[in-house]
Motif scaffolding. Structure first.
Motif, PDB file in Angstrom:
ATOM      1  N   PHE A  78       0.051   5.421  -7.325  1.00  0.00           N
ATOM      2  CA  PHE A  78       0.997   4.480  -6.709  1.00  0.00           C
ATOM      3  C   PHE A  78       0.262   3.490  -5.812  1.00  0.00           C
ATOM      4  O   PHE A  78       0.500   2.287  -5.866  1.00  0.00           O
ATOM      5  CB  PHE A  78       2.064   5.223  -5.894  1.00  0.00           C
ATOM      6  N   CYS A  79      -0.621   3.997  -4.975  1.00  0.00           N
ATOM      7  CA  CYS A  79      -1.360   3.116  -4.058  1.00  0.00           C
ATOM      8  C   CYS A  79      -2.157   2.067  -4.821  1.00  0.00           C
ATOM      9  O   CYS A  79      -2.209   0.902  -4.410  1.00  0.00           O
ATOM     10  CB  CYS A  79      -2.273   3.935  -3.145  1.00  0.00           C
ATOM     11  N   CYS A  80      -2.759   2.455  -5.943  1.00  0.00           N
ATOM     12  CA  CYS A  80      -3.527   1.496  -6.738  1.00  0.00           C
ATOM     13  C   CYS A  80      -2.619   0.468  -7.414  1.00  0.00           C
ATOM     14  O   CYS A  80      -2.952  -0.724  -7.448  1.00  0.00           O
ATOM     15  CB  CYS A  80      -4.379   2.218  -7.776  1.00  0.00           C
ATOM     16  N   LEU A  81      -1.480   0.908  -7.942  1.00  0.00           N
ATOM     17  CA  LEU A  81      -0.545  -0.046  -8.557  1.00  0.00           C
ATOM     18  C   LEU A  81      -0.016  -1.018  -7.517  1.00  0.00           C
ATOM     19  O   LEU A  81       0.075  -2.225  -7.750  1.00  0.00           O
ATOM     20  CB  LEU A  81       0.620   0.686  -9.229  1.00  0.00           C
ATOM     21  N   PHE A  82       0.334  -0.490  -6.374  1.00  0.00           N
ATOM     22  CA  PHE A  82       0.836  -1.347  -5.312  1.00  0.00           C
ATOM     23  C   PHE A  82      -0.277  -2.270  -4.814  1.00  0.00           C
ATOM     24  O   PHE A  82      -0.037  -3.423  -4.471  1.00  0.00           O
ATOM     25  CB  PHE A  82       1.432  -0.507  -4.178  1.00  0.00           C
ATOM     26  N   SER A  83      -1.503  -1.757  -4.800  1.00  0.00           N
ATOM     27  CA  SER A  83      -2.647  -2.585  -4.416  1.00  0.00           C
ATOM     28  C   SER A  83      -2.841  -3.731  -5.403  1.00  0.00           C
ATOM     29  O   SER A  83      -3.227  -4.839  -5.013  1.00  0.00           O
ATOM     30  CB  SER A  83      -3.920  -1.736  -4.332  1.00  0.00           C
TER      31      SER A  83
ATOM     32  N   GLN B 231       1.225  16.366  -0.212  1.00  0.00           N
ATOM     33  CA  GLN B 231       0.513  17.095   0.836  1.00  0.00           C
ATOM     34  C   GLN B 231      -0.031  16.072   1.824  1.00  0.00           C
ATOM     35  O   GLN B 231      -0.123  14.888   1.519  1.00  0.00           O
ATOM     36  CB  GLN B 231      -0.616  17.936   0.246  1.00  0.00           C
ATOM     37  N   TRP B 232      -0.408  16.531   3.000  1.00  0.00           N
ATOM     38  CA  TRP B 232      -0.842  15.599   4.043  1.00  0.00           C
ATOM     39  C   TRP B 232      -2.068  14.793   3.631  1.00  0.00           C
ATOM     40  O   TRP B 232      -2.224  13.648   4.040  1.00  0.00           O
ATOM     41  CB  TRP B 232      -1.077  16.324   5.372  1.00  0.00           C
ATOM     42  N   THR B 233      -2.913  15.353   2.784  1.00  0.00           N
ATOM     43  CA  THR B 233      -4.117  14.635   2.376  1.00  0.00           C
ATOM     44  C   THR B 233      -3.800  13.407   1.511  1.00  0.00           C
ATOM     45  O   THR B 233      -4.635  12.503   1.401  1.00  0.00           O
ATOM     46  CB  THR B 233      -5.100  15.558   1.630  1.00  0.00           C
ATOM     47  N   ASP B 234      -2.603  13.360   0.921  1.00  0.00           N
ATOM     48  CA  ASP B 234      -2.196  12.177   0.162  1.00  0.00           C
ATOM     49  C   ASP B 234      -2.110  10.948   1.063  1.00  0.00           C
ATOM     50  O   ASP B 234      -2.211   9.814   0.593  1.00  0.00           O
ATOM     51  CB  ASP B 234      -0.848  12.401  -0.528  1.00  0.00           C
ATOM     52  N   MET B 235      -1.938  11.154   2.349  1.00  0.00           N
ATOM     53  CA  MET B 235      -1.842  10.037   3.295  1.00  0.00           C
ATOM     54  C   MET B 235      -3.172   9.293   3.424  1.00  0.00           C
ATOM     55  O   MET B 235      -3.202   8.142   3.837  1.00  0.00           O
ATOM     56  CB  MET B 235      -1.365  10.534   4.663  1.00  0.00           C
ATOM     57  N   ILE B 236      -4.269   9.942   3.068  1.00  0.00           N
ATOM     58  CA  ILE B 236      -5.582   9.297   3.163  1.00  0.00           C
ATOM     59  C   ILE B 236      -5.639   8.073   2.243  1.00  0.00           C
ATOM     60  O   ILE B 236      -6.139   7.007   2.634  1.00  0.00           O
ATOM     61  CB  ILE B 236      -6.712  10.302   2.857  1.00  0.00           C
ATOM     62  N   ALA B 237      -5.113   8.206   1.027  1.00  0.00           N
ATOM     63  CA  ALA B 237      -5.074   7.066   0.100  1.00  0.00           C
ATOM     64  C   ALA B 237      -4.172   5.965   0.644  1.00  0.00           C
ATOM     65  O   ALA B 237      -4.473   4.767   0.484  1.00  0.00           O
ATOM     66  CB  ALA B 237      -4.586   7.519  -1.278  1.00  0.00           C
ATOM     67  N   ILE B 238      -3.095   6.350   1.288  1.00  0.00           N
ATOM     68  CA  ILE B 238      -2.166   5.369   1.854  1.00  0.00           C
ATOM     69  C   ILE B 238      -2.851   4.555   2.953  1.00  0.00           C
ATOM     70  O   ILE B 238      -2.724   3.325   3.010  1.00  0.00           O
ATOM     71  CB  ILE B 238      -0.894   6.076   2.362  1.00  0.00           C
ATOM     72  N   VAL B 239      -3.609   5.220   3.814  1.00  0.00           N
ATOM     73  CA  VAL B 239      -4.337   4.513   4.871  1.00  0.00           C
ATOM     74  C   VAL B 239      -5.374   3.572   4.248  1.00  0.00           C
ATOM     75  O   VAL B 239      -5.522   2.419   4.674  1.00  0.00           O
ATOM     76  CB  VAL B 239      -5.003   5.499   5.859  1.00  0.00           C
ATOM     77  N   GLY B 240      -6.073   4.045   3.220  1.00  0.00           N
ATOM     78  CA  GLY B 240      -7.046   3.194   2.532  1.00  0.00           C
ATOM     79  C   GLY B 240      -6.393   1.957   1.938  1.00  0.00           C
ATOM     80  O   GLY B 240      -6.925   0.846   2.045  1.00  0.00           O
ATOM     81  N   ALA B 241      -5.227   2.137   1.323  1.00  0.00           N
ATOM     82  CA  ALA B 241      -4.496   1.008   0.736  1.00  0.00           C
ATOM     83  C   ALA B 241      -4.043   0.031   1.820  1.00  0.00           C
ATOM     84  O   ALA B 241      -4.090  -1.189   1.628  1.00  0.00           O
ATOM     85  CB  ALA B 241      -3.303   1.513  -0.073  1.00  0.00           C
TER      86      ALA B 241
ATOM     87  N   PHE C 237       3.994  -5.431   2.913  1.00  0.00           N
ATOM     88  CA  PHE C 237       3.289  -4.570   1.963  1.00  0.00           C
ATOM     89  C   PHE C 237       2.864  -3.255   2.617  1.00  0.00           C
ATOM     90  O   PHE C 237       2.962  -2.192   2.012  1.00  0.00           O
ATOM     91  CB  PHE C 237       2.064  -5.284   1.376  1.00  0.00           C
ATOM     92  N   ILE C 238       2.396  -3.329   3.859  1.00  0.00           N
ATOM     93  CA  ILE C 238       1.977  -2.108   4.560  1.00  0.00           C
ATOM     94  C   ILE C 238       3.164  -1.185   4.794  1.00  0.00           C
ATOM     95  O   ILE C 238       3.063   0.028   4.559  1.00  0.00           O
ATOM     96  CB  ILE C 238       1.258  -2.468   5.883  1.00  0.00           C
ATOM     97  N   LEU C 239       4.301  -1.743   5.214  1.00  0.00           N
ATOM     98  CA  LEU C 239       5.501  -0.911   5.438  1.00  0.00           C
ATOM     99  C   LEU C 239       5.973  -0.245   4.150  1.00  0.00           C
ATOM    100  O   LEU C 239       6.326   0.940   4.147  1.00  0.00           O
ATOM    101  CB  LEU C 239       6.622  -1.737   6.061  1.00  0.00           C
ATOM    102  N   VAL C 240       5.979  -0.989   3.061  1.00  0.00           N
ATOM    103  CA  VAL C 240       6.394  -0.406   1.773  1.00  0.00           C
ATOM    104  C   VAL C 240       5.396   0.659   1.326  1.00  0.00           C
ATOM    105  O   VAL C 240       5.791   1.735   0.855  1.00  0.00           O
ATOM    106  CB  VAL C 240       6.577  -1.499   0.695  1.00  0.00           C
ATOM    107  N   THR C 241       4.106   0.383   1.478  1.00  0.00           N
ATOM    108  CA  THR C 241       3.081   1.359   1.089  1.00  0.00           C
ATOM    109  C   THR C 241       3.259   2.660   1.873  1.00  0.00           C
ATOM    110  O   THR C 241       3.240   3.751   1.295  1.00  0.00           O
ATOM    111  CB  THR C 241       1.662   0.791   1.332  1.00  0.00           C
ATOM    112  N   ILE C 242       3.445   2.555   3.176  1.00  0.00           N
ATOM    113  CA  ILE C 242       3.622   3.750   4.008  1.00  0.00           C
ATOM    114  C   ILE C 242       4.920   4.477   3.649  1.00  0.00           C
ATOM    115  O   ILE C 242       4.927   5.699   3.478  1.00  0.00           O
ATOM    116  CB  ILE C 242       3.593   3.381   5.505  1.00  0.00           C
TER     117      ILE C 242
END
Length: 171
Positions: free
Chosen positions: A55-60, A93-103, A79-84
Motif C-alpha cells: 500500500f505504501c508503495c502504491l500510494f507513493s 502489527q506495530w512494525t508495519d508502521m515503519i513503512a508508513i513513516v518511510g513513506a 498525502f501524509i494524513l491519508v498514508t497514516i
C-alpha cells in the motif's frame, strides 16, 4: 519457479530501478524514475504478502506522480494524513508502521524540498524502509535501500561539490 522466488526477482528489478533513480542529479528525472520504481516495488511487496508495504508503495507512486506537477505543503499534508490513516487501518502489527513513516518522509521530501534537502529527507526515509525490508524478508529491498543510501549520499556529495559550499548547497 516458486512464488517467493518470483517476488524476490521483482525485488531485484526494484534494485536496478532505484539505483537509476537516486543517481539522478535532476529532480524531475529522479521523480520520474521513482514513479516506475514505486509501482514495481508495490508488486514485489504484494507478492511477499506484505500488504502495508505494498500500500505504501502504491500510494507513493500516486504521490510521486502528483509531486512532478505540484509543490505544496498542503498537498503533502493531505498525502501524509491519508498514508497514516489508511496505513494504520491496514497495519497488522506495530512494525508495519515503519513503512508508513518511510513513506511519509518521502512524501514530505518530494512536495516540500528540493536538491540536497530533498535527498536528505529521502535518505531518512530509506533508513526506515531498510528496517522494514529486513523485517518483511525482502532480499531485493535490503540490497535496494542499502544501495540507495550509498547512491543518495554520493549524489548529495556531487551536488555539494557542484555548489562549492554547504551553505549554497542547502539554500
Amino acid at each position: 519457479m516458486s512464488s517467493i522466488m518470483i517476488a524476490q526477482a521483482v525485488g531485484l528489478l526494484s534494485v536496478a530501478l532505484s539505483l537509476l533513480c537516486f543517481f539522478q542529479k535532476d529532480d524531475l528525472r529522479l521523480k520520474s524514475v521513482m514513479l516506475i520504481f514505486n509501482i514495481n516495488h508495490a508488486l514485489h511487496f504484494f507478492l511477499l504478502g506484505a500488504s502495508t508495504s505494498a500500500f505504501c508503495c502504491l500510494f507513493s507512486a500516486c504521490r510521486t506522480a502528483t509531486s512532478i506537477k505540484v509543490k505544496s505543503r498542503l498537498v503533502a499534508c493531505g498525502f501524509i494524513l491519508v498514508t497514516i490513516s489508511v496505513g494504520a487501518f491496514i497495519a497488522q502489527q506495530w512494525t508495519d508502521m515503519i513503512a508508513i513513516v518511510g513513506a511519509c518522509c518521502g512524501t514530505y521530501a518530494l512536495f516540500c524540498l528540493d536538491g540536497i534537502k530533498m535527498r536528505l529527507c529521502l535518505f531518512a526515509g530509506s533508513c526506515f524502509w531498510l528496517t522494514n525490508n529486513i523485517i518483511v524478508g525482502s532480499i531485493g529491498g535490503m540490497i535496494l535501500e542499502s544501495a540507495v543510501i550509498v547512491m543518495n549520499l554520493t549524489t548529495m556529495y556531487r551536488l555539494y561539490r557542484d555548489c562549492g559550499s554547504l551553505k549554497l548547497a542547502l539554500a
